[in-house]
Design an enzyme around this catalytic site. Structure first.
Site, PDB file in Angstrom:
ATOM      1  N   LYS A 194      41.129  38.055  26.021  1.00  8.23           N
ATOM      2  CA  LYS A 194      40.126  37.096  26.523  1.00  8.23           C
ATOM      3  C   LYS A 194      40.182  35.806  25.718  1.00  8.23           C
ATOM      4  O   LYS A 194      40.175  35.827  24.493  1.00  8.23           O
ATOM      5  CB  LYS A 194      38.724  37.708  26.468  1.00  8.23           C
ATOM      6  CG  LYS A 194      37.673  36.784  27.024  1.00  8.23           C
ATOM      7  CD  LYS A 194      36.538  37.507  27.684  1.00  8.23           C
ATOM      8  CE  LYS A 194      35.518  36.544  28.277  1.00  8.23           C
ATOM      9  NZ  LYS A 194      35.996  35.905  29.505  1.00  8.23           N
ATOM     10  N   HIS A 202      34.775  42.039  24.293  1.00  2.00           N
ATOM     11  CA  HIS A 202      35.784  41.958  25.354  1.00  2.00           C
ATOM     12  C   HIS A 202      37.158  42.317  24.802  1.00  2.00           C
ATOM     13  O   HIS A 202      37.360  42.334  23.588  1.00  2.00           O
ATOM     14  CB  HIS A 202      35.862  40.538  25.944  1.00  2.00           C
ATOM     15  CG  HIS A 202      34.807  40.252  26.967  1.00  2.00           C
ATOM     16  ND1 HIS A 202      33.576  39.758  26.631  1.00  2.00           N
ATOM     17  CD2 HIS A 202      34.808  40.401  28.324  1.00  2.00           C
ATOM     18  CE1 HIS A 202      32.851  39.601  27.736  1.00  2.00           C
ATOM     19  NE2 HIS A 202      33.571  39.989  28.783  1.00  2.00           N
TER      20      HIS A 202
HETATM   21  N1  NAP Z   1      33.130  35.592  36.752  1.00  2.00           N
HETATM   22  C1  NAP Z   1      33.507  36.845  36.509  1.00  2.00           C
HETATM   23  O1  NAP Z   1      32.906  37.812  36.968  1.00  2.00           O
HETATM   24  C2  NAP Z   1      34.756  37.055  35.659  1.00  2.00           C
HETATM   25  C3  NAP Z   1      35.230  38.335  35.418  1.00  2.00           C
HETATM   26  C4  NAP Z   1      36.408  38.476  34.688  1.00  2.00           C
HETATM   27  C5  NAP Z   1      37.075  37.344  34.221  1.00  2.00           C
HETATM   28  N2  NAP Z   1      36.563  36.120  34.468  1.00  2.00           N
HETATM   29  C6  NAP Z   1      37.254  34.884  34.074  1.00  2.00           C
HETATM   30  O2  NAP Z   1      38.280  34.673  35.042  1.00  2.00           O
HETATM   31  C7  NAP Z   1      39.369  33.972  34.434  1.00  2.00           C
HETATM   32  C8  NAP Z   1      40.656  34.780  34.622  1.00  2.00           C
HETATM   33  O3  NAP Z   1      40.533  36.023  33.965  1.00  2.00           O
HETATM   34  P1  NAP Z   1      41.741  37.069  33.885  1.00  2.00           P
HETATM   35  O4  NAP Z   1      41.272  38.148  32.986  1.00  2.00           O
HETATM   36  O5  NAP Z   1      42.210  37.395  35.259  1.00  2.00           O
HETATM   37  O6  NAP Z   1      42.822  36.176  33.132  1.00  2.00           O
HETATM   38  P2  NAP Z   1      44.412  36.368  33.056  1.00  2.00           P
HETATM   39  O7  NAP Z   1      44.765  37.800  33.181  1.00  2.00           O
HETATM   40  O8  NAP Z   1      44.846  35.616  31.835  1.00  2.00           O
HETATM   41  O9  NAP Z   1      44.959  35.622  34.368  1.00  2.00           O
HETATM   42  C9  NAP Z   1      44.877  34.217  34.525  1.00  2.00           C
HETATM   43  C10 NAP Z   1      45.502  33.837  35.847  1.00  2.00           C
HETATM   44  O10 NAP Z   1      45.342  32.432  36.003  1.00  2.00           O
HETATM   45  C11 NAP Z   1      46.614  31.826  36.133  1.00  2.00           C
HETATM   46  N3  NAP Z   1      46.604  30.599  35.314  1.00  2.00           N
HETATM   47  C12 NAP Z   1      46.451  30.478  34.007  1.00  2.00           C
HETATM   48  N4  NAP Z   1      46.455  29.182  33.644  1.00  2.00           N
HETATM   49  C13 NAP Z   1      46.632  28.478  34.762  1.00  2.00           C
HETATM   50  C14 NAP Z   1      46.736  27.095  35.042  1.00  2.00           C
HETATM   51  N5  NAP Z   1      46.646  26.159  34.093  1.00  2.00           N
HETATM   52  N6  NAP Z   1      46.926  26.719  36.315  1.00  2.00           N
HETATM   53  C15 NAP Z   1      47.000  27.652  37.280  1.00  2.00           C
HETATM   54  N7  NAP Z   1      46.906  28.979  37.077  1.00  2.00           N
HETATM   55  C16 NAP Z   1      46.724  29.382  35.822  1.00  2.00           C
HETATM   56  C17 NAP Z   1      47.641  32.809  35.631  1.00  2.00           C
HETATM   57  O11 NAP Z   1      48.824  32.612  36.390  1.00  2.00           O
HETATM   58  P3  NAP Z   1      50.280  32.926  35.886  1.00  2.00           P
HETATM   59  O12 NAP Z   1      50.157  33.959  34.787  1.00  2.00           O
HETATM   60  O13 NAP Z   1      50.979  33.438  37.094  1.00  2.00           O
HETATM   61  O14 NAP Z   1      50.772  31.639  35.391  1.00  2.00           O
HETATM   62  C18 NAP Z   1      46.989  34.142  35.966  1.00  2.00           C
HETATM   63  O15 NAP Z   1      47.273  34.507  37.294  1.00  2.00           O
HETATM   64  C19 NAP Z   1      38.967  33.785  32.956  1.00  2.00           C
HETATM   65  O16 NAP Z   1      38.382  32.517  32.817  1.00  2.00           O
HETATM   66  C20 NAP Z   1      37.930  34.880  32.733  1.00  2.00           C
HETATM   67  O17 NAP Z   1      37.034  34.590  31.698  1.00  2.00           O
HETATM   68  C21 NAP Z   1      35.424  35.950  35.185  1.00  2.00           C
END
Ligand code: NAP
Length: 244
Positions: free
Chosen positions: A150, A146
């Site tokens: 990540k 990844h």
């Molecule tokens: N299931 C699937 O198919 C799939 C696919 C891809 C990713 N994921 C998972 O989805 C999650 C997000 O991935 P990403 O790549 O989008 O991550 P990212 O780019 O780091 O974005 C995280 C988001 O969550 C918010 N956030 C972080 N900590 C928070 C908290 N304590 N309270 C509230 N909001 C919070 C951030 O908001 P701010 O920056 O505005 O504070 C940001 O909008 C991860 O756990 C990843 O492993 C799952």
């Protein structure tokens, strides 16, 4: 005209949030109502930097929540959801301790869909893993790659594949080896080898749209479901009643 699904998005500024907002622009089934993130994106009617600031009247209007955030963020969203009994789609991974137990507990009152990977292709690889039971005497290895931002390692998907594989072959397999390289969206590889032959099952996500599409498909489906914990199996096999 069919009633639009009023959407709440938790984590709208994140990488997955961007992918979902992009898809929402061309999906007329949804009305983007409320987002929770540090900085308003302008794509929702209302934006809040803190869950506690969402008025009760707005909370009541949300038909379904989508969450791609961090486990600690999701833990804050769950009690709020319980007040309204509205459905949740969560793709957040990297749970520790009893965090996932809290997700399961929430599903007693709310319809909750959780999947470590929302791609249809990855789900198909999971079905193929079941066939490995016929070669359970082979050696097995799991690997994932990844992008460098990540947080969890091994990925939530690798943890899911590891469970699937151990169940299929009925023996312990070494945990997945994770690499964090460049901007890779997600590659998961299962290798099976004997002295005479080798099999590789590999899934390569070519973009994040694939996960966002899965989340929106699940959101359209879950608004018609009763409370319970649902997975990709329930979404892909609509006859399944889901787990209560
Ligand atoms: N299931 C699937 O198919 C799939 C696919 C891809 C990713 N994921 C998972 O989805 C999650 C997000 O991935 P990403 O790549 O989008 O991550 P990212 O780019 O780091 O974005 C995280 C988001 O969550 C918010 N956030 C972080 N900590 C928070 C908290 N304590 N309270 C509230 N909001 C919070 C951030 O908001 P701010 O920056 O505005 O504070 C940001 O909008 C991860 O756990 C990843 O492993 C799952």
């Amino acid at each position: 005209m069919a009633k639009k699904i009023k959407l709440g998005l938790f984590g709208s500024t994140g990488k997955m949030g961007v992918a979902i907002r992009q898809l929402l622009k061309s999906d007329s089934d949804f009305s983007p109502l409320v987002e929770v993130c540090s900085k308003p994106t302008g794509d929702f009617e209302e934006s809040f930097s803190d869950l506690k600031k969402i008025p009760a009247a707005t909370l009541k209007q949300v038909d379904v929540w989508i969450d791609f955030s961090r486990p600690e963020g999701l833990m804050d969203l769950l009690p709020l959801l319980q007040q309204t009994k509205k459905p949740l789609i969560s793709g957040t991974t990297g749970f520790e301790g009893n965090q996932f137990t809290k997700v399961e507990a929430a599903s007693k009152k709310n319809p909750v869909f959780w999947a470590s990977n929302m791609s249809v292709g990855l789900w198909t690889v999971r079905q193929a893993i079941k066939a490995l039971s016929t070669i359970s005497h082979f050696d097995f290895a799991l690997e994932e790659i990844h992008h460098t931002q990540k947080k969890d390692n091994p990925s939530g998907t690798a943890v899911t594949l590891h469970k699937d594989l151990e169940k299929a072959v009925g023996k312990k397999i070494p945990p997945a080896v994770g690499h964090r390289l460049g901007g890779v969206f997600g590659i998961h590889t299962i290798t099976a080898a004997s002295q005479s032959e080798m099999i590789k099952l590999e899934h390569n996500a070519l973009n994040r749209t694939v996960f966002a599409e899965g989340a929106l498909k699940a959101a359209k489906w879950i608004v018609k479901q009763p409370s319970g914990l649902y997975s990709m199996d329930d979404l892909m096999k609509p006859t399944s009643k889901g787990k209560k």
